[in-house]
Design a protein around this motif. Structure first.
Motif, PDB file in Angstrom:
ATOM      1  N   GLY A 268      13.979  15.854  17.018  1.00  0.00           N
ATOM      2  CA  GLY A 268      15.116  14.747  16.657  1.00  0.00           C
ATOM      3  C   GLY A 268      15.742  14.903  15.282  1.00  0.00           C
ATOM      4  O   GLY A 268      16.410  14.062  14.843  1.00  0.00           O
ATOM      5  N   ILE A 269      15.582  16.179  14.852  1.00  0.00           N
ATOM      6  CA  ILE A 269      16.286  16.440  13.493  1.00  0.00           C
ATOM      7  C   ILE A 269      17.707  16.479  13.714  1.00  0.00           C
ATOM      8  O   ILE A 269      17.895  17.640  14.428  1.00  0.00           O
ATOM      9  CB  ILE A 269      15.595  17.666  12.665  1.00  0.00           C
ATOM     10  CG1 ILE A 269      14.043  17.127  12.488  1.00  0.00           C
ATOM     11  CG2 ILE A 269      16.410  17.909  11.439  1.00  0.00           C
ATOM     12  CD1 ILE A 269      13.158  18.119  11.856  1.00  0.00           C
ATOM     13  N   ASP A 270      18.375  15.864  12.705  1.00  0.00           N
ATOM     14  CA  ASP A 270      20.054  16.096  12.882  1.00  0.00           C
ATOM     15  C   ASP A 270      20.305  17.640  12.377  1.00  0.00           C
ATOM     16  O   ASP A 270      20.149  17.854  11.201  1.00  0.00           O
ATOM     17  CB  ASP A 270      20.616  15.227  11.959  1.00  0.00           C
ATOM     18  CG  ASP A 270      22.162  15.389  11.685  1.00  0.00           C
ATOM     19  OD1 ASP A 270      22.797  16.019  12.468  1.00  0.00           O
ATOM     20  OD2 ASP A 270      22.704  14.768  10.718  1.00  0.00           O
ATOM     21  N   ILE A 271      20.898  18.507  13.308  1.00  0.00           N
ATOM     22  CA  ILE A 271      21.257  19.681  12.951  1.00  0.00           C
ATOM     23  C   ILE A 271      22.937  19.759  13.195  1.00  0.00           C
ATOM     24  O   ILE A 271      23.302  19.284  14.296  1.00  0.00           O
ATOM     25  CB  ILE A 271      20.856  20.652  13.984  1.00  0.00           C
ATOM     26  CG1 ILE A 271      19.394  20.589  14.132  1.00  0.00           C
ATOM     27  CG2 ILE A 271      21.027  22.216  13.646  1.00  0.00           C
ATOM     28  CD1 ILE A 271      18.669  21.364  15.237  1.00  0.00           C
ATOM     29  N   PRO A 272      23.707  20.146  12.162  1.00  0.00           N
ATOM     30  CA  PRO A 272      23.058  20.788  10.939  1.00  0.00           C
ATOM     31  C   PRO A 272      23.299  19.612   9.617  1.00  0.00           C
ATOM     32  O   PRO A 272      23.075  20.109   8.686  1.00  0.00           O
ATOM     33  CB  PRO A 272      24.274  21.834  10.657  1.00  0.00           C
ATOM     34  CG  PRO A 272      25.471  21.147  11.060  1.00  0.00           C
ATOM     35  CD  PRO A 272      25.123  20.427  12.408  1.00  0.00           C
ATOM     36  N   GLY A 273      23.130  18.463  10.063  1.00  0.00           N
ATOM     37  CA  GLY A 273      23.597  17.534   8.851  1.00  0.00           C
ATOM     38  C   GLY A 273      22.173  17.302   7.952  1.00  0.00           C
ATOM     39  O   GLY A 273      22.269  17.538   6.896  1.00  0.00           O
ATOM     40  N   GLN A 274      20.852  17.061   8.725  1.00  0.00           N
ATOM     41  CA  GLN A 274      19.709  16.922   7.770  1.00  0.00           C
ATOM     42  C   GLN A 274      19.349  18.387   7.514  1.00  0.00           C
ATOM     43  O   GLN A 274      19.065  18.849   6.348  1.00  0.00           O
ATOM     44  CB  GLN A 274      18.862  16.348   8.616  1.00  0.00           C
ATOM     45  CG  GLN A 274      17.490  16.052   8.088  1.00  0.00           C
ATOM     46  CD  GLN A 274      16.499  15.246   8.783  1.00  0.00           C
ATOM     47  OE1 GLN A 274      17.032  14.574   9.759  1.00  0.00           O
ATOM     48  NE2 GLN A 274      15.150  15.411   8.338  1.00  0.00           N
ATOM     49  N   VAL A 275      19.410  19.236   8.412  1.00  0.00           N
ATOM     50  CA  VAL A 275      18.863  20.797   8.231  1.00  0.00           C
ATOM     51  C   VAL A 275      19.774  21.664   9.200  1.00  0.00           C
ATOM     52  O   VAL A 275      19.895  21.619  10.419  1.00  0.00           O
ATOM     53  CB  VAL A 275      17.312  20.899   8.799  1.00  0.00           C
ATOM     54  CG1 VAL A 275      16.807  22.410   8.821  1.00  0.00           C
ATOM     55  CG2 VAL A 275      16.286  19.916   8.120  1.00  0.00           C
ATOM     56  N   GLY A 276      20.397  22.768   8.300  1.00  0.00           N
ATOM     57  CA  GLY A 276      20.960  23.795   9.120  1.00  0.00           C
ATOM     58  C   GLY A 276      20.235  25.098   9.026  1.00  0.00           C
ATOM     59  O   GLY A 276      18.904  24.945   8.678  1.00  0.00           O
ATOM     60  N   LEU A 277      20.459  25.818  10.033  1.00  0.00           N
ATOM     61  CA  LEU A 277      19.806  27.092  10.125  1.00  0.00           C
ATOM     62  C   LEU A 277      20.451  28.351  10.553  1.00  0.00           C
ATOM     63  O   LEU A 277      21.647  27.988  11.397  1.00  0.00           O
ATOM     64  CB  LEU A 277      18.399  26.819  11.141  1.00  0.00           C
ATOM     65  CG  LEU A 277      18.616  26.744  12.577  1.00  0.00           C
ATOM     66  CD1 LEU A 277      17.286  26.657  13.217  1.00  0.00           C
ATOM     67  CD2 LEU A 277      19.081  25.110  12.954  1.00  0.00           C
ATOM     68  N   ALA A 278      20.211  29.559  10.311  1.00  0.00           N
ATOM     69  CA  ALA A 278      20.753  30.851  10.799  1.00  0.00           C
ATOM     70  C   ALA A 278      19.894  31.737  11.025  1.00  0.00           C
ATOM     71  O   ALA A 278      18.756  31.827  10.454  1.00  0.00           O
ATOM     72  CB  ALA A 278      21.698  31.070   9.861  1.00  0.00           C
ATOM     73  N   GLY A 279      20.459  32.850  12.008  1.00  0.00           N
ATOM     74  CA  GLY A 279      19.256  33.709  12.324  1.00  0.00           C
ATOM     75  C   GLY A 279      20.155  35.198  11.870  1.00  0.00           C
ATOM     76  O   GLY A 279      21.023  35.163  11.107  1.00  0.00           O
ATOM     77  N   PHE A 280      19.723  36.284  12.613  1.00  0.00           N
ATOM     78  CA  PHE A 280      20.465  37.456  12.448  1.00  0.00           C
ATOM     79  C   PHE A 280      20.302  38.319  13.581  1.00  0.00           C
ATOM     80  O   PHE A 280      19.295  38.451  14.119  1.00  0.00           O
ATOM     81  CB  PHE A 280      19.955  37.961  11.134  1.00  0.00           C
ATOM     82  CG  PHE A 280      20.508  39.545  10.914  1.00  0.00           C
ATOM     83  CD1 PHE A 280      21.635  39.727  10.019  1.00  0.00           C
ATOM     84  CD2 PHE A 280      20.252  40.781  11.514  1.00  0.00           C
ATOM     85  CE1 PHE A 280      22.505  40.944   9.834  1.00  0.00           C
ATOM     86  CE2 PHE A 280      20.699  41.924  11.177  1.00  0.00           C
ATOM     87  CZ  PHE A 280      21.900  41.999  10.445  1.00  0.00           C
ATOM     88  N   ASN A 281      21.655  39.014  13.874  1.00  0.00           N
ATOM     89  CA  ASN A 281      21.490  39.980  15.166  1.00  0.00           C
ATOM     90  C   ASN A 281      22.663  39.583  16.220  1.00  0.00           C
ATOM     91  O   ASN A 281      23.044  40.595  16.550  1.00  0.00           O
ATOM     92  CB  ASN A 281      20.263  40.346  15.828  1.00  0.00           C
ATOM     93  CG  ASN A 281      19.335  41.226  14.947  1.00  0.00           C
ATOM     94  OD1 ASN A 281      20.034  42.438  14.450  1.00  0.00           O
ATOM     95  ND2 ASN A 281      17.947  40.975  14.958  1.00  0.00           N
ATOM     96  N   GLY A 282      22.752  38.565  16.567  1.00  0.00           N
ATOM     97  CA  GLY A 282      23.887  37.975  17.542  1.00  0.00           C
ATOM     98  C   GLY A 282      23.352  38.457  18.853  1.00  0.00           C
ATOM     99  O   GLY A 282      24.129  38.961  19.617  1.00  0.00           O
TER     100      GLY A 282
END
Length: 341
Positions: A268-282
């Motif tokens: 239930g974490i607020d994304i991206p307000g509390q925690v943002g995230l990103a990967g790589f490759n698409g």
């Protein structure tokens, strides 16, 4: 002795380098006949240093090449490489050339063995992932007398031609985007760097760009094995348990990032307000997630296409004027997990 790169090495070259007769060299390389251990070692060392690979094509075909292109990649389990193969196949199916795949599991010694076996069948060209190879593998590629295209990476010196992206630049661009959105406490999760040179270069570019803004990676975790959703969930849980104040998570690939996203949603974490995230490759799998994950397209299909075009053109016309370095530009897809402002 220096070898003209356009002329394939012969038994005579190994004979001259080792100081023994061509017949003895032949016996050693075919593992036939009674040859002393000292002579055997001398011949094998000379062959390895020169990059000489025996020719397995018999009789009348011995002086020719076969219509095969050796494609040497680290993994078929990683979702990245099937797309590269798709690009290669789409070009080669319009020619008489046929791709043959070897897998190295990110192990330099295994790459050396696979390359040796493939070159012994005298392919018309080689497409090989990465710019880092053992000295013996590099010598074999340089001595092969055929077009060689190293793919996926442009951060380094190519043996012949290279097609890929700059992973250091990719890491820098992602770091700038994260800082611009106001994130300050950043965690990183990825593969063990000695095995994955491209992930290491992205991490170097990433931390370099953060440092310029006075920001450091506050926690990091590395794993080996397949890029799995479960691993991403597990590492994300562990990192946030250690440091609940982290506000951004950067992952070296989309699969572990997708696992991280699912864990955050479960909590239930607020994304991206509390925690943002990103990967790589698409990778395409991202289209089916409950939130659109931020990522960066690694131009996989185009890399395969451009590499195969270089091989096909040079097989048709060895003197064709082509770019030796083709650097493609990946773009950030912000999705739902990076835009905070």
């Amino acid at each position: 002795m220096t070898n003209d790169a356009s002329r394939p090495l012969t038994l005579r070259d190994v004979s001259e380098a080792s100081g023994v007769s061509e017949m003895t060299v032949s016996r050693v390389l075919r593992n036939r006949g009674d040859v002393s251990q000292a002579t055997r070692e001398k011949v094998l060392e000379a062959a390895k240093t020169l990059g000489y690979v025996p020719n397995k094509i018999a009789g009348a075909l011995a002086s020719q090449r076969v219509n095969l292109v050796a494609v040497i990649i680290p993994s078929l389990r990683n979702m990245v490489f099937p797309e590269v193969m798709s690009g290669i196949s789409s070009v080669l199916e319009e020619t008489e050339l046929q791709p043959v795949v070897g897998v190295t599991d990110y192990m330099p010694e295994k790459e050396e063995r696979v390359l040796y076996e493939m070159l012994s069948w005298r392919p018309s060209g080689v497409i090989i992932a990465g710019l880092e190879h053992t000295d013996a593998a590099r010598a074999m590629l340089q001595a092969s007398g055929i077009p060689v295209v190293e793919i996926m990476d442009t951060d380094g010196k190519a043996i012949d031609s290279a097609v890929g992206i700059s992973h250091r630049r990719a890491g820098r661009e992602m770091a700038k985007a994260i800082i611009k959105q106001g994130y300050e406490r950043i965690g990183f999760m990825g593969t063990k760097m000695p095995l994955d040179h491209r992930a290491r270069k992205r991490f170097e570019g990433f931390t370099e760009a953060l440092a310029k803004e006075g920001v450091e990676v506050v926690d990091q975790e590395f794993y080996s094995g397949g890029s799995a959703l479960a691993k991403g969930r597990e590492m994300t849980d562990a990192m946030l348990s250690r440091d609940p104040d982290i506000d951004f998570l950067y992952y070296s690939n989309d699969m572990i990032a997708a696992g991280g996203l699912l864990h955050l949603l479960d909590q239930g974490i607020d994304i991206p307000g509390q925690v943002g995230l990103a990967g790589f490759n698409g990778v395409e799998l991202l289209q089916g997630l409950p939130r659109q994950l931020a990522t960066m397209d690694a131009c996989r299909t185009e890399i395969g296409t451009r590499a195969a075009q270089i091989i096909a053109t040079r097989v048709e016309n060895p003197d064709a004027e082509l770019d030796k370095l083709v650097e493609l530009t990946p773009k950030i897809a912000y999705g739902d997990t990076l835009k905070r402002r």
